[in-house]
Design a protein around this motif. Sequence first.
Motif, short mmCIF file in Angstrom:
data_model
loop_
_atom_site.label_atom_id
_atom_site.label_comp_id
_atom_site.label_asym_id
_atom_site.label_seq_id
_atom_site.Cartn_x
_atom_site.Cartn_y
_atom_site.Cartn_z
N ILE A 49 -69.22 20.56 -70.22
CA ILE A 49 -70.42 19.78 -70.52
C ILE A 49 -71.57 20.77 -70.71
CG2 ILE A 49 -72.06 18.07 -69.68
CD1 ILE A 49 -69.69 16.87 -68.04
N ALA A 50 -72.11 20.77 -71.92
CA ALA A 50 -73.21 21.69 -72.22
C ALA A 50 -74.50 21.21 -71.57
CB ALA A 50 -73.40 21.78 -73.73
N GLY A 113 -82.16 14.83 -65.11
CA GLY A 113 -80.95 15.55 -65.51
C GLY A 113 -79.76 15.30 -64.61
N THR A 114 -79.98 14.82 -63.40
CA THR A 114 -78.89 14.61 -62.45
C THR A 114 -78.00 13.43 -62.85
OG1 THR A 114 -80.29 15.49 -60.71
CG2 THR A 114 -78.32 14.32 -60.02
N LYS A 115 -78.61 12.30 -63.16
CA LYS A 115 -77.82 11.12 -63.54
C LYS A 115 -77.22 11.30 -64.93
CE LYS A 115 -79.99 7.94 -60.42
NZ LYS A 115 -80.78 6.74 -60.21
N GLY A 116 -77.90 12.04 -65.78
CA GLY A 116 -77.34 12.36 -67.09
C GLY A 116 -76.08 13.19 -66.94
N ARG A 126 -63.31 9.69 -69.77
CA ARG A 126 -62.87 8.67 -70.71
C ARG A 126 -62.52 9.25 -72.08
NH1 ARG A 126 -64.59 6.65 -66.68
NH2 ARG A 126 -64.34 4.54 -65.99
N GLY A 127 -62.42 10.58 -72.16
CA GLY A 127 -61.92 11.19 -73.37
C GLY A 127 -62.97 11.77 -74.31
N PHE A 128 -64.23 11.72 -73.96
CA PHE A 128 -65.28 12.32 -74.80
C PHE A 128 -65.19 13.84 -74.67
CE2 PHE A 128 -66.59 8.03 -74.41
CZ PHE A 128 -67.42 7.74 -75.48
N THR A 129 -65.34 14.53 -75.80
CA THR A 129 -65.13 15.97 -75.76
C THR A 129 -66.40 16.78 -76.01
OG1 THR A 129 -64.48 15.87 -78.09
CG2 THR A 129 -62.72 15.83 -76.45
N ASP A 130 -67.31 16.30 -76.85
CA ASP A 130 -68.50 17.06 -77.20
C ASP A 130 -69.72 16.45 -76.52
OD1 ASP A 130 -70.28 18.80 -78.32
OD2 ASP A 130 -69.83 18.30 -80.41
N LEU A 131 -69.94 16.83 -75.27
CA LEU A 131 -71.00 16.25 -74.45
C LEU A 131 -72.07 17.27 -74.09
CD1 LEU A 131 -68.69 14.27 -72.03
CD2 LEU A 131 -70.32 13.23 -73.60
N SER A 132 -73.32 16.81 -74.12
CA SER A 132 -74.44 17.65 -73.70
C SER A 132 -75.36 16.83 -72.81
CB SER A 132 -75.24 18.15 -74.90
OG SER A 132 -74.45 18.97 -75.72
N ASN A 133 -75.84 17.45 -71.76
CA ASN A 133 -76.82 16.84 -70.87
C ASN A 133 -78.13 17.60 -71.02
OD1 ASN A 133 -77.89 15.27 -68.65
ND2 ASN A 133 -77.59 17.06 -67.36
N VAL A 134 -79.24 16.85 -71.06
CA VAL A 134 -80.55 17.49 -71.18
C VAL A 134 -80.99 17.91 -69.78
CG1 VAL A 134 -82.94 17.26 -71.93
CG2 VAL A 134 -81.11 16.12 -73.21
#
Length: 149
Positions: A49-50, A113-116, A126-134
């Motif tokens: 997770i970026a 940013g914590t809950k994100g 659930r299978g998502f691959t390209d995720l980024s959190n601010v």
Amino acid sequence: MKIKIVSLYRLVIFFKKEGLTMSLDVIKFLASILFAALVLIKILPGRGIAQITVNELRPQLKDESIQFIDVRPPVKYNQFHIYGFKNIPLKEIRKQAKTLSKDKKTIVICQTGTKGNEACKRLKRRGFTDLSNVRGGLSTWEPIHIDRT
């Protein structure tokens, strides 16, 4: 968390069965270590997770191929949100995940940013691959005009 507490309880029972005494200080120490580990697990970013800054987010806001998700409660979202972000509260992210594309890049934001980060972990499961959190969430956002044309 329930599993960890049960494990600590089993450790205490083991010591009693073996006739060993465990001082209250040792139990408090072990409980403190367990609590610290649980807190770290919650706040540390998940693997794959970026973590991006608001400055890295800004240029991506024009990209319509990216899914933008704001996981704050609707009341907070309605008070202020970044244009283009869809509101899916954290407590509904599991149910709403099926309405999102697993193949698209997904950027998640919350207040700090914590809950994100937690939402990203749930989506990853659930299978998502390209995720980024601010990182820092909306608390680090300074509104400026962005030309969307």
